[in-house]
Structure formats: C-alpha cells, structure tokens
Design a protein around this motif. Structure first.
Motif, PDB file in Angstrom:
ATOM      1  N   THR A 111     -49.391  -9.285  -8.007  1.00 43.46           N
ATOM      2  CA  THR A 111     -49.350  -8.227  -9.010  1.00 43.46           C
ATOM      3  C   THR A 111     -47.997  -7.538  -8.914  1.00 43.46           C
ATOM      4  OG1 THR A 111     -50.462  -6.259  -9.889  1.00 43.46           O
ATOM      5  CG2 THR A 111     -50.550  -6.561  -7.490  1.00 43.46           C
ATOM      6  N   GLY A 112     -47.340  -7.364 -10.047  1.00 44.37           N
ATOM      7  CA  GLY A 112     -46.003  -6.789  -9.985  1.00 44.37           C
ATOM      8  C   GLY A 112     -45.471  -6.354 -11.323  1.00 44.37           C
ATOM      9  N   ILE A 113     -44.218  -5.947 -11.290  1.00 41.08           N
ATOM     10  CA  ILE A 113     -43.515  -5.488 -12.483  1.00 41.08           C
ATOM     11  C   ILE A 113     -42.344  -6.436 -12.720  1.00 41.08           C
ATOM     12  CG2 ILE A 113     -42.309  -3.569 -13.604  1.00 41.08           C
ATOM     13  CD1 ILE A 113     -43.745  -1.748 -11.471  1.00 41.08           C
ATOM     14  N   ALA A 114     -42.519  -7.335 -13.677  1.00 41.96           N
ATOM     15  CA  ALA A 114     -41.506  -8.359 -13.932  1.00 41.96           C
ATOM     16  C   ALA A 114     -40.415  -7.876 -14.892  1.00 41.96           C
ATOM     17  CB  ALA A 114     -42.158  -9.624 -14.483  1.00 41.96           C
ATOM     18  N   GLY A 115     -40.673  -6.774 -15.589  1.00 39.24           N
ATOM     19  CA  GLY A 115     -39.665  -6.225 -16.481  1.00 39.24           C
ATOM     20  C   GLY A 115     -39.636  -6.896 -17.831  1.00 39.24           C
ATOM     21  N   PRO A 116     -38.709  -6.576 -18.646  1.00 34.30           N
ATOM     22  CA  PRO A 116     -37.565  -5.716 -18.328  1.00 34.30           C
ATOM     23  C   PRO A 116     -37.920  -4.229 -18.285  1.00 34.30           C
ATOM     24  CG  PRO A 116     -37.425  -6.374 -20.618  1.00 34.30           C
ATOM     25  CD  PRO A 116     -38.622  -7.075 -20.032  1.00 34.30           C
ATOM     26  N   ARG A 150     -36.650 -11.137 -16.149  1.00 30.93           N
ATOM     27  CA  ARG A 150     -38.095 -11.352 -16.070  1.00 30.93           C
ATOM     28  C   ARG A 150     -38.448 -12.734 -15.528  1.00 30.93           C
ATOM     29  NH1 ARG A 150     -42.592  -9.029 -18.090  1.00 30.93           N
ATOM     30  NH2 ARG A 150     -44.328 -10.360 -18.723  1.00 30.93           N
ATOM     31  N   GLU A 151     -37.790 -13.763 -16.037  1.00 31.73           N
ATOM     32  CA  GLU A 151     -38.080 -15.134 -15.617  1.00 31.73           C
ATOM     33  C   GLU A 151     -37.726 -15.354 -14.151  1.00 31.73           C
ATOM     34  OE1 GLU A 151     -39.702 -18.888 -16.821  1.00 31.73           O
ATOM     35  OE2 GLU A 151     -39.750 -16.871 -17.639  1.00 31.73           O
ATOM     36  N   THR A 152     -36.626 -14.799 -13.712  1.00 36.26           N
ATOM     37  CA  THR A 152     -36.195 -14.946 -12.325  1.00 36.26           C
ATOM     38  C   THR A 152     -37.163 -14.251 -11.381  1.00 36.26           C
ATOM     39  OG1 THR A 152     -33.887 -15.084 -13.028  1.00 36.26           O
ATOM     40  CG2 THR A 152     -34.289 -14.514 -10.719  1.00 36.26           C
TER      41      THR A 152
END
Length: 176
Positions: A111-116, A150-152
C-alpha cells in the motif's frame, strides 16, 4: 541506455524474480496470496506470467479503496482512521487478511502513494508500506521511500514485494 531498453531490463528483472518466487514456493509446496493497492495487481500479473504458476499462486486481492480493504481483507476501519491506508499498520492487516481469506501459506501486501499527487509532508509520494507473513511466522514489515515517476515507484514496489517473498521463504526454509 534508452528509456525503452531500461523498461525491458526492468521487466526482465521482475520476470526473473517471479520465476525464483515460484521455484521457492514449489520447493516448499506453498501457495501465495497477494494484497495490492498502489500496484493494482502488478505482482499478481508478474507471477502469473510464469508457466505453471497455478501450482503456487492461490489468489490476489486488488484493494485500491479503503472500503475494499475492509470488506475483502478485514482491515479495521479504526486502523484506517488512526493510521491511514498507507501505513505499516494497514499493510500488516492487509497481509494477515490475505493469508486468512485464502488457502495460501504466505502472503504479501503493498500500500502506498505512487503519485504524481496524493503525497503530504508526512506521507510523501513514493512512500510504500509492505508486509509479508507466512503461516508459521511473524509479520515482516518494511516502509520504503522510492523516487521517480508513478511507473518507477510502482515498479520498485513490485520488485521489493517479490524480493521480500524470497527473503521470507529463505528464512522459513533456514528455520525449518
């Protein structure tokens, strides 16, 4: 190195990890369950690219919303209210829920914040919480602060999740 060749190298690294996860699970005769939020099922997709993965991949939960985390994995609303969905506490409850709501012997949650967008001063874009648990061991947790787009960030999360499964299996095999 071009962006395209970097993507191919990254995809190969994930494929190699997924293959190693499958081999380790088969050796132990264990099944894997995944609980994913910010990666949107990418770990499940990675492991199912391995031929024969139905022998060791039991199921995946894609729980992007808080409601789905509660309904599908049993994450407590009080945990989300107190710590948020991007927290070690939520990741732990997700991993335990995936294990208990499947026929697997090991699970991973992300679970996380991928952004942007979506980051804050205390939970910046790139913050990703992981938990791994097996049927015969305590929950292992990590929080990483990845950088990039985001992809990275999502790619880094998938790689970390797969490596964590291998690490947990290696420790379980060493203890057994």
């Amino acid at each position: 190195m071009t962006r395209e060749s970097q993507i191919l190298d990254d995809d190969q690294a994930i494929s190699d990890l997924a293959l190693r996860v499958g081999e380790a699970l088969e050796q132990r005769e264990w099944m894997l369950a995944t609980a994913e939020s910010c990666t949107g099922g990418w770990v499940g997709q990675a492991v199912t690219t391995v031929a024969g993965s139905s022998d060791w991949y039991e199921r995946g939960f894609i729980t992007y919303s808080n409601k789905s985390k509660c309904e599908m994995l049993g994450v407590q609303q009080s945990t989300l209210d107190q710590f948020g969905s991007v927290s070690p506490q939520a990741a732990q409850e997700m991993a335990i829920g995936a294990l208990h709501r499947s026929h697997a012997q090991i699970s991973v949650s992300i679970t996380g914040i991928a952004g942007p967008d979506g980051g804050t001063a205390t939970k910046p874009v790139g913050m990703v919480c992981f938990a791994w648990v097996s049927k015969d061991g305590p929950v292992q947790q990590q929080t990483h602060y990845f950088t990039g787009d985001r992809e990275t960030i999502r790619h880094s999360a998938v790689t970390t999740a797969l490596q964590g499964i291998l690490d947990l299996l290696d420790n379980a095999i060493a203890v057994a």
